[in-house]
Design an enzyme around this catalytic site. Structure first.
Site: not given
Length: 384
Positions: A230, A248
């Site tokens: 991420k 996320d």
């Protein structure tokens, strides 16, 4: 004298019954009579059976006719109902039924791709100014800010990093920082000890292995302490222009609500969503979804009644559907609140966030009409 006796005998002989005179004929006539009676009895029984058969057939025919009439009436009623739905004569509650039936049918791959891309287009029209909500000036600052954003808000990070980058502007400076001093600077972001350890480790790795520069490849970034896919995709997409999906908490929640995927693992979510869109869309798609999740499609109470993509959302109704009540749930620029960045892009339509020390005083001085438009006076989004 002899003639009369003969005459008397003749008279007596002629007076005897015919059967006695011819016994064979009598037997034949008796059998014939019995046969006639038997035939008559059989005929009567046959007639009775025929009558009963006709009666049964008639009853069956009547039952069939009644059943056919009932079926015809049912078909006529169904046809009338279909006609009412087709012409739009049904009431709103009835009109929802076809949509429920359609939703129950499995969605084809092609239909999923089309719906997903249409949602992306709608979000692009709603948030043409979507951007990363972390303040940064170079790849190193973005990398550090993204590591700090774990389990907190971008607003809190943006309020913390000015002092941090003033003290440690380069990887070499941060690698040489005193751990306790670093911890105190990043304390407002939470989990400050673990985050300080990650920052010291990644800074040292950048200094020792990459010449003090942030690498521009995913396989290199994920080798740094505290950096996963991420964080790497955030840095690549926004500092190097390399497309990537930022999975996320907001991204994962929304793509599951939209039935784009049923996966929970971030890497599997990333792979399935990447297959729905051209690679060139990945970075901006991430910004739009995260923007929408923070402003409208909240975790606990989504503002369904104020959602621009409600007609395309299979989870519509999980949140507030009343438009007026839903409008009060909107956040940031959509709700009249300041945004998360202290230095937002020039095309951002909302207000800039305020520094950490000035938050309380500025909130107290905020106009009453702005507070009324928010529905709540919380300037900081709760971590989700």
């Amino acid at each position: 004298m002899s003639a009369p006796r003969n005459s008397a005998v003749g008279e007596q002989g002629s007076a005897q019954p015919a059967e006695t005179a011819n016994p064979h004929k009598t037997i034949k006539r008796t059998k014939a009579a019995e046969a006639a009676e038997a035939a008559k009895g059989a005929g009567a029984a046959g007639a009775r059976k025929t009558a009963e058969a006709r009666k049964t057939t008639g009853a069956q025919s009547t039952a069939k006719a009644a059943k056919a009439a009932k079926t015809a009436k049912a078909a006529e009623a169904a046809e009338t109902a279909d006609g009412a739905e087709t012409t739009g004569a049904a009431q709103p509650a009835d009109a929802a039924r076809p949509r429920k039936a359609a939703a129950a049918r499995p969605e084809s791959r092609l239909a999923l791709v089309r719906r997903a891309r249409r949602i992306n287009r709608e979000l692009a029209e709603t948030y043409p100014y979507a951007h990363p909500e972390l303040d940064f000036e170079n790849p190193f600052q973005l990398l550090v800010a993204t590591v700090l954003s774990a389990q907190t808000t971008d607003l809190r990070v943006n309020q913390t990093t000015p002092a941090l980058f003033a003290a440690y502007p380069t990887p070499e400076d941060m690698a040489a920082a005193d751990p306790e001093a670093l911890e105190q600077l990043i304390r407002p972001t939470g989990f400050f000890r673990a985050k300080a350890k990650s920052l010291l480790g990644l800074s040292a790795a950048l200094r020792d292995r990459f010449g003090g520069e942030v690498p521009g490849r995913l396989e290199d970034l994920v080798t740094l302490p505290g950096v996963g896919r991420k964080t790497a995709n955030v840095v690549l997409g926004n500092a190097f222009g390399v497309p990537g999906l930022t999975v996320d908490t907001h991204f994962g929640r929304l793509v599951r609500r939209w039935k784009w995927t049923g996966q929970e693992d971030p890497e599997k979510v990333e792979a399935e969503i990447a297959a729905l869109f051209p690679k060139s869309e990945w970075t901006m798609l991430s910004h739009r979804i995260i923007f929408h999740g923070r402003r409208v499609c909240h975790a606990r109470k989504p503002a369904c009644g104020a959602c621009p993509i409600a007609p395309l959302c299979p989870s519509y109704g999980e949140g507030e559907t009343d438009p007026d009540k839903a409008k009060k749930l909107l956040k940031y620029e959509l709700g009249g609140q300041p945004g998360q960045r202290l230095r937002p892009p020039t095309d951002y339509p909302g207000r800039a966030a305020v520094p950490l020390g000035a938050t309380a005083s500025l909130e107290a001085a905020a106009p009453l009409e702005a507070a009324a438009s928010l529905g709540s006076a919380a300037p900081v989004e709760a971590a989700e």
